[in-house]
Design a protein around this motif. Structure first.
Motif, PDB file in Angstrom:
ATOM      1  N   GLN A  26      70.415  26.881 -31.790  1.00 39.42           N
ATOM      2  CA  GLN A  26      69.548  27.490 -32.914  1.00 39.42           C
ATOM      3  C   GLN A  26      69.318  26.721 -33.651  1.00 39.42           C
ATOM      4  O   GLN A  26      68.963  26.514 -34.606  1.00 39.42           O
ATOM      5  CB  GLN A  26      69.285  28.826 -32.627  1.00 39.42           C
ATOM      6  CG  GLN A  26      68.924  30.011 -31.648  1.00 39.42           C
ATOM      7  CD  GLN A  26      67.106  29.509 -31.469  1.00 39.42           C
ATOM      8  OE1 GLN A  26      66.523  30.645 -32.402  1.00 39.42           O
ATOM      9  NE2 GLN A  26      66.852  28.937 -30.435  1.00 39.42           N
ATOM     10  N   HIS A  27      70.699  26.741 -34.327  1.00 47.61           N
ATOM     11  CA  HIS A  27      71.506  26.743 -36.569  1.00 47.61           C
ATOM     12  C   HIS A  27      71.205  24.778 -35.900  1.00 47.61           C
ATOM     13  O   HIS A  27      70.868  24.356 -36.991  1.00 47.61           O
ATOM     14  CB  HIS A  27      73.159  26.753 -36.096  1.00 47.61           C
ATOM     15  CG  HIS A  27      73.171  26.590 -37.301  1.00 47.61           C
ATOM     16  ND1 HIS A  27      74.543  26.082 -37.945  1.00 47.61           N
ATOM     17  CD2 HIS A  27      72.359  26.427 -38.535  1.00 47.61           C
ATOM     18  CE1 HIS A  27      74.537  25.948 -38.992  1.00 47.61           C
ATOM     19  NE2 HIS A  27      73.233  26.086 -39.457  1.00 47.61           N
ATOM     20  N   ILE A  28      71.708  24.178 -34.611  1.00 47.36           N
ATOM     21  CA  ILE A  28      71.058  22.498 -34.452  1.00 47.36           C
ATOM     22  C   ILE A  28      69.494  22.650 -35.154  1.00 47.36           C
ATOM     23  O   ILE A  28      69.389  21.907 -35.760  1.00 47.36           O
ATOM     24  CB  ILE A  28      71.768  21.599 -33.038  1.00 47.36           C
ATOM     25  CG1 ILE A  28      73.189  22.852 -32.728  1.00 47.36           C
ATOM     26  CG2 ILE A  28      71.383  20.543 -33.299  1.00 47.36           C
ATOM     27  CD1 ILE A  28      74.007  22.031 -32.045  1.00 47.36           C
ATOM     28  N   MET A  29      68.910  23.486 -33.991  1.00 49.23           N
ATOM     29  CA  MET A  29      67.388  23.352 -34.356  1.00 49.23           C
ATOM     30  C   MET A  29      67.227  23.478 -35.579  1.00 49.23           C
ATOM     31  O   MET A  29      66.192  22.748 -35.748  1.00 49.23           O
ATOM     32  CB  MET A  29      66.598  23.772 -33.199  1.00 49.23           C
ATOM     33  CG  MET A  29      66.822  23.976 -31.667  1.00 49.23           C
ATOM     34  SD  MET A  29      66.250  24.791 -30.491  1.00 49.23           S
ATOM     35  CE  MET A  29      64.409  25.082 -30.795  1.00 49.23           C
ATOM     36  N   GLU A  30      67.574  24.636 -36.654  1.00 46.63           N
ATOM     37  CA  GLU A  30      66.738  24.692 -37.305  1.00 46.63           C
ATOM     38  C   GLU A  30      67.168  23.200 -38.003  1.00 46.63           C
ATOM     39  O   GLU A  30      66.898  22.937 -39.269  1.00 46.63           O
ATOM     40  CB  GLU A  30      67.328  25.672 -37.892  1.00 46.63           C
ATOM     41  CG  GLU A  30      67.418  26.647 -39.624  1.00 46.63           C
ATOM     42  CD  GLU A  30      68.433  27.475 -40.678  1.00 46.63           C
ATOM     43  OE1 GLU A  30      69.557  27.367 -39.423  1.00 46.63           O
ATOM     44  OE2 GLU A  30      67.625  27.553 -41.351  1.00 46.63           O
ATOM     45  N   GLN A  31      68.454  22.970 -38.332  1.00 46.20           N
ATOM     46  CA  GLN A  31      68.646  21.758 -38.837  1.00 46.20           C
ATOM     47  C   GLN A  31      68.623  20.794 -38.613  1.00 46.20           C
ATOM     48  O   GLN A  31      68.399  19.900 -39.549  1.00 46.20           O
ATOM     49  CB  GLN A  31      70.856  21.409 -38.827  1.00 46.20           C
ATOM     50  CG  GLN A  31      70.590  22.727 -39.553  1.00 46.20           C
ATOM     51  CD  GLN A  31      72.944  22.404 -39.129  1.00 46.20           C
ATOM     52  OE1 GLN A  31      73.225  21.871 -37.723  1.00 46.20           O
ATOM     53  NE2 GLN A  31      73.848  23.163 -40.119  1.00 46.20           N
ATOM     54  N   LYS A  32      67.894  20.225 -37.325  1.00 42.53           N
ATOM     55  CA  LYS A  32      67.085  18.681 -36.874  1.00 42.53           C
ATOM     56  C   LYS A  32      65.189  19.710 -37.621  1.00 42.53           C
ATOM     57  O   LYS A  32      64.594  18.451 -37.177  1.00 42.53           O
ATOM     58  CB  LYS A  32      66.910  18.385 -35.785  1.00 42.53           C
ATOM     59  CG  LYS A  32      68.119  18.601 -35.180  1.00 42.53           C
ATOM     60  CD  LYS A  32      67.878  18.155 -33.405  1.00 42.53           C
ATOM     61  CE  LYS A  32      67.692  17.532 -33.340  1.00 42.53           C
ATOM     62  NZ  LYS A  32      68.346  16.342 -33.324  1.00 42.53           N
ATOM     63  N   GLY A  33      65.265  20.736 -37.897  1.00 46.99           N
ATOM     64  CA  GLY A  33      63.815  20.601 -38.253  1.00 46.99           C
ATOM     65  C   GLY A  33      62.192  21.280 -37.050  1.00 46.99           C
ATOM     66  O   GLY A  33      61.494  21.462 -37.544  1.00 46.99           O
TER      67      GLY A  33
END
Lengths: 334, 334
Positions: A315-322
């Motif tokens: 989820q954190h990666i998804m947040e960082q990818k927008g």
């Protein structure tokens, strides 16, 4: 001259591009490759390949290059549709993507990691043969340049399907093996591919995931004590889950997998992904085994926690990818 | 005028510097502060403090500033030796560091996180009173500038010691509380400080450690599902371990701790440390509770795995700091 078999290939990463090269190499197959980010580059210049199996290949272009499955239709119908993408079912469905070109006679070939990757295909195409490719390759696509470092060793079998005749499935599978095999690679029909898939998972669900979580390669993980303290326990859980799913893995698979990167400080795929900020294949590599454990009432606390930790990281990666956003103010219960 | 109490203070981070300020503030204590990295700066300019309790303090210098425990001797003997460093027993022993100034009449005051932090002090100084400070402060030392954001709330009790008289220990403890208390802070004698220490650990062993492992703050951890999937289970393990150690924590401490950062996307100390490449207090915050669980035959798989993962991470941090090196060639069994 007999007509070439028509194969659609989706997913031209390190694995998929070598697969398309292998299929074209023997001259019996016309590969139509669906490219997205690499499309213009490959149309213009082709892939370049530096391969431990094939040597230097300055320019490789599959027979047809298209930028969408829709656009591939003119080169069909396809006898085989090969999916060699990263498997991220929580993000998008590759089965929906290939659906427009799946005919009654199409066999779907999933060359992907993980367990339970066949469920969606078999739900949406219950009358189609779905083949299971377990790949042992080491290969990466760096911007259209393929660095193929560990030999292409592919086992192919069929996913069980009660609706279909086993002899038919085996025949279609053996034909694919024949198309894929050449004098440079190793590709075999695997009558117990379910075993091979679970076996590979022993590495991926444990070493791959824990290297990602701790940020260290498999050599450091061992030197820093994590193989003794974590990996053996987690691998034993995978063996127990596999058993509950009808697959008896031998106990010595644990030491085999622990030693399989020797003598390299090896960065497994998920660690590479996490460093690059890419999404991780956690659902098919860890999530599905954990769900099987829950369904079959198998205790797997280490694998479960590894999964829950990785879900947060994802989820954190998804947040960082927008791909997702968090509210500006932290939501709190009223 | 009565003579001031002499206190040695080791560890002038956010917690320790506010402690020295608090002790000096009431005018009853002469603090000798042992500084290492900040020594020259503070001798020259003092600390600057921006405090929610005390307001703006442009220049603060403890009564004596020294750069080693050895050098502090001329200002002793000390009634109290306060240790407010990060607790990293696997790296170095603070008890060895303070040993030269511990006299028969010195009380050792440990204002540090974690469980089992008293064992070494009590082993090496079995006849000295060891006090247990459980701090609820939010405060950071940024290069000599103290940003004190959440009020100083300190509970002080004594660690059990069969060799010593309880009334004596309480008296010495209550005197320290009196020296520390002023009209701006909150400092109380805690007759059940073991309970308070375990209670605080419910937060630290779980939220603090898992935020560090996943790389997200406590707000994101909740939004991304980790509080439901991981934290409640891990906190229940801590409660069970505490019970095996004689401390009955109420069940509602779980929700209290989960909500304790509201409404902030809060980065707990270990997450801050990991982002800065600093060592983590894993042994006293996670390792010792896990060892108590093992000793008392309490099942704690989540906490155990969290600990094992963090141990790998800690080694990686040590490698990055140059404290350890890995062999150039990965060692493999022959």
């Amino acid at each position: 001259m007999t007509e070439k078999s028509k194969v659609l290939l989706v997913g031209s990463g390190g694995v998929g591009t070598i697969a398309s090269y292998a299929l074209e190499y023997a001259g019996k197959t016309a590969v139509t490759s669906v490219l997205r980010s690499d499309y213009s580059k490959v149309v213009e210049k082709g892939f370049s390949i530096d391969s431990c199996d094939y040597g230097q290949v300055p320019v490789f272009r599959p027979t047809n290059i298209v930028n969408s499955v829709e656009a591939s239709k003119e080169y069909g119908p396809f006898e085989y549709v090969v999916v060699a993408t990263k498997c991220l079912p929580e993000i998008d469905s590759m089965i929906d993507v290939i659906a427009p070109v799946v005919t009654a006679d199409t066999a779907i070939v999933l060359i992907q990691n993980g367990i339970g990757i066949d469920v969606e295909a078999k739900t949406k195409f219950p009358q189609n043969i779905v083949l299971s490719g377990v790949s042992m390759i080491g290969s990466a696509n760096r911007n259209g340049h393929i660095e193929h470092e560990a030999p292409d060793f592919l086992k192919v079998g069929y996913f069980d399907n009660e609706n279909l005749d086993q002899a038919d499935m085996e025949k279609v599978c053996r034909k694919f093996v024949k198309l894929y095999s050449n004098d440079k690679n190793e590709c075999h029909f695997d009558e117990n591919v379910k075993f091979s898939r679970w076996r590979k998972l022993v590495y991926n669900a444990c070493l791959n995931s824990v290297c990602a979580l701790t940020g260290v390669d498999s050599g450091r993980l061992e030197l820093f004590g994590g193989v003794d303290s974590i990996i053996r326990t987690a691998m034993r859980e995978v063996i127990t889950i596999a058993k509950s799913d009808g697959v008896e893995l031998p106990e010595d698979v644990i030491e085999f997998m622990i030693r399989s990167d020797d003598p390299v400080y090896y960065c497994p795929s998920m660690l590479v992904d996490i460093k690059k900020g890419n999404l991780l294949e956690i659902e098919v590599i860890v999530g599905n085994p954990v769900r099987i454990a829950q369904r079959n009432d198998v205790s797997a606390p280490y694998l479960t926690l590894i999964y829950e930790l990785l879900k947060v990281v994802q989820q954190h990666i998804m947040e960082q990818k927008g791909m997702i956003t968090v509210p500006k103010e932290r939501p709190v219960p009223r």
